[in-house]
Design a protein around this motif. Structure first.
Motif, PDB file in Angstrom:
ATOM      1  N   GLY A  40       0.815  -1.220   0.000  1.00 33.49           N
ATOM      2  CA  GLY A  40       0.000   0.000   0.000  1.00 33.49           C
ATOM      3  C   GLY A  40       0.839   1.256   0.000  1.00 33.49           C
ATOM      4  O   GLY A  40       0.543   2.215  -0.728  1.00 33.49           O
ATOM      5  N   MET A  41       1.896   1.252   0.799  1.00 33.85           N
ATOM      6  CA  MET A  41       2.781   2.424   0.841  1.00 33.85           C
ATOM      7  C   MET A  41       3.470   2.632  -0.503  1.00 33.85           C
ATOM      8  O   MET A  41       3.541   3.749  -1.011  1.00 33.85           O
ATOM      9  CB  MET A  41       3.840   2.241   1.938  1.00 33.85           C
ATOM     10  N   LEU A  42       3.965   1.541  -1.072  1.00 31.42           N
ATOM     11  CA  LEU A  42       4.700   1.645  -2.330  1.00 31.42           C
ATOM     12  C   LEU A  42       3.784   1.942  -3.511  1.00 31.42           C
ATOM     13  O   LEU A  42       4.250   2.408  -4.553  1.00 31.42           O
ATOM     14  CB  LEU A  42       5.508   0.373  -2.586  1.00 31.42           C
ATOM     15  N   SER A  43       2.508   1.688  -3.353  1.00 35.36           N
ATOM     16  CA  SER A  43       1.577   2.015  -4.438  1.00 35.36           C
ATOM     17  C   SER A  43       1.421   3.531  -4.577  1.00 35.36           C
ATOM     18  O   SER A  43       1.028   4.018  -5.636  1.00 35.36           O
ATOM     19  CB  SER A  43       0.218   1.362  -4.201  1.00 35.36           C
ATOM     20  N   GLN A  44       1.754   4.257  -3.514  1.00 40.47           N
ATOM     21  CA  GLN A  44       1.668   5.724  -3.541  1.00 40.47           C
ATOM     22  C   GLN A  44       2.886   6.350  -4.217  1.00 40.47           C
ATOM     23  O   GLN A  44       2.759   7.291  -4.981  1.00 40.47           O
ATOM     24  CB  GLN A  44       1.538   6.280  -2.119  1.00 40.47           C
ATOM     25  N   ARG A  45       4.060   5.798  -3.873  1.00 35.67           N
ATOM     26  CA  ARG A  45       5.320   6.324  -4.434  1.00 35.67           C
ATOM     27  C   ARG A  45       6.462   5.387  -4.072  1.00 35.67           C
ATOM     28  O   ARG A  45       6.374   4.662  -3.073  1.00 35.67           O
ATOM     29  CB  ARG A  45       5.604   7.728  -3.940  1.00 35.67           C
ATOM     30  N   PRO A  46       7.537   5.397  -4.844  1.00 36.98           N
ATOM     31  CA  PRO A  46       8.714   4.588  -4.494  1.00 36.98           C
ATOM     32  C   PRO A  46       9.338   5.092  -3.185  1.00 36.98           C
ATOM     33  O   PRO A  46       9.337   6.297  -2.917  1.00 36.98           O
ATOM     34  CB  PRO A  46       9.674   4.805  -5.662  1.00 36.98           C
ATOM     35  N   LEU A  47       9.828   4.184  -2.392  1.00 37.88           N
ATOM     36  CA  LEU A  47      10.464   4.542  -1.116  1.00 37.88           C
ATOM     37  C   LEU A  47      11.739   3.735  -0.946  1.00 37.88           C
ATOM     38  O   LEU A  47      11.845   2.606  -1.428  1.00 37.88           O
ATOM     39  CB  LEU A  47       9.530   4.233   0.057  1.00 37.88           C
ATOM     40  N   CYS A  96      12.402   1.002  -3.593  1.00 33.70           N
ATOM     41  CA  CYS A  96      11.441  -0.052  -3.897  1.00 33.70           C
ATOM     42  C   CYS A  96      10.265   0.556  -4.653  1.00 33.70           C
ATOM     43  O   CYS A  96       9.748   1.604  -4.278  1.00 33.70           O
ATOM     44  CB  CYS A  96      10.936  -0.687  -2.602  1.00 33.70           C
ATOM     45  N   HIS A  97       9.857  -0.130  -5.702  1.00 29.91           N
ATOM     46  CA  HIS A  97       8.741   0.293  -6.545  1.00 29.91           C
ATOM     47  C   HIS A  97       7.706  -0.829  -6.556  1.00 29.91           C
ATOM     48  O   HIS A  97       8.064  -1.994  -6.724  1.00 29.91           O
ATOM     49  CB  HIS A  97       9.198   0.532  -7.991  1.00 29.91           C
ATOM     50  N   ALA A  98       6.436  -0.472  -6.413  1.00 30.14           N
ATOM     51  CA  ALA A  98       5.379  -1.476  -6.494  1.00 30.14           C
ATOM     52  C   ALA A  98       5.150  -1.870  -7.947  1.00 30.14           C
ATOM     53  O   ALA A  98       5.236  -1.042  -8.851  1.00 30.14           O
ATOM     54  CB  ALA A  98       4.083  -0.911  -5.907  1.00 30.14           C
ATOM     55  N   GLN A  99       4.900  -3.144  -8.145  1.00 26.76           N
ATOM     56  CA  GLN A  99       4.530  -3.671  -9.460  1.00 26.76           C
ATOM     57  C   GLN A  99       3.162  -4.332  -9.301  1.00 26.76           C
ATOM     58  O   GLN A  99       3.055  -5.547  -9.161  1.00 26.76           O
ATOM     59  CB  GLN A  99       5.586  -4.658  -9.960  1.00 26.76           C
ATOM     60  N   LEU A 100       2.142  -3.492  -9.310  1.00 26.63           N
ATOM     61  CA  LEU A 100       0.802  -3.930  -8.936  1.00 26.63           C
ATOM     62  C   LEU A 100       0.131  -4.818  -9.972  1.00 26.63           C
ATOM     63  O   LEU A 100      -0.856  -5.487  -9.661  1.00 26.63           O
ATOM     64  CB  LEU A 100      -0.073  -2.716  -8.635  1.00 26.63           C
ATOM     65  N   HIS A 101       0.640  -4.857 -11.177  1.00 25.66           N
ATOM     66  CA  HIS A 101       0.031  -5.704 -12.203  1.00 25.66           C
ATOM     67  C   HIS A 101       0.042  -7.175 -11.792  1.00 25.66           C
ATOM     68  O   HIS A 101      -0.786  -7.957 -12.242  1.00 25.66           O
ATOM     69  CB  HIS A 101       0.721  -5.507 -13.560  1.00 25.66           C
ATOM     70  N   LYS A 102       0.960  -7.548 -10.905  1.00 26.35           N
ATOM     71  CA  LYS A 102       1.011  -8.925 -10.425  1.00 26.35           C
ATOM     72  C   LYS A 102      -0.213  -9.281  -9.565  1.00 26.35           C
ATOM     73  O   LYS A 102      -0.541 -10.452  -9.409  1.00 26.35           O
ATOM     74  CB  LYS A 102       2.285  -9.175  -9.616  1.00 26.35           C
ATOM     75  N   LEU A 103      -0.894  -8.271  -9.032  1.00 21.22           N
ATOM     76  CA  LEU A 103      -2.079  -8.529  -8.215  1.00 21.22           C
ATOM     77  C   LEU A 103      -3.261  -8.996  -9.061  1.00 21.22           C
ATOM     78  O   LEU A 103      -4.264  -9.461  -8.525  1.00 21.22           O
ATOM     79  CB  LEU A 103      -2.452  -7.288  -7.405  1.00 21.22           C
TER      80      LEU A 103
END
Length: 122
Positions: free
Chosen positions: A19-26, A66-73
């Motif tokens: 959820g945090m990474l979906s907002q921005r890379p950290l 770290c960057h979210a790769q939400l397409h895997k969801l």
């Protein structure tokens, strides 16, 4: 060992990280600041998320971002969609049954009330 996306989302800490990474890379330190666990524990969660393909880690200077790769969801969405359709049908049928039962119950209550009224008038 290759993990799957379901293992990643099974843990509440990992869900919060996603959820945090979906907002921005950290970077790892920024992620760790949000939890009452050690930085090595956060790194372990990040490693699991990376193995599942939900997070990509990029080196920028000395920092690892770290960057979210939400397409895997989508795998989770596809899996749950089958059950959503199943349960929607079951719950719709239950709603229809209860509505019919309630209508018939009102008819029975009305008949009973009418009988009591007619008995009093005798």
């Amino acid at each position: 060992m290759r993990r799957d996306v379901f293992q990643a989302i099974a843990d509440p800490t990992r869900r919060e990280i996603i959820g945090m990474l979906s907002q921005r890379p950290l970077n790892l330190n920024a992620i760790a600041e949000n939890f009452d666990i050690s930085r090595p524990a956060v790194s372990k969660h990040i490693r699991i998320l990376t193995e599942c393909g939900l997070v990509a880690v990029q080196l920028r200077g000395r920092e690892r971002y770290c960057h979210a790769q939400l397409h895997k969801l989508k795998e989770v969405v596809d899996w749950t969609e089958r059950y959503r359709v199943f349960w929607t049908k079951k719950l719709d049928a239950l709603e229809d049954f209860l509505a019919a039962d309630q209508r018939s119950g009102k008819k029975v209550q009305t008949k009973i009330a009418n009988r009591k009224i007619s008995k009093k008038n005798r």
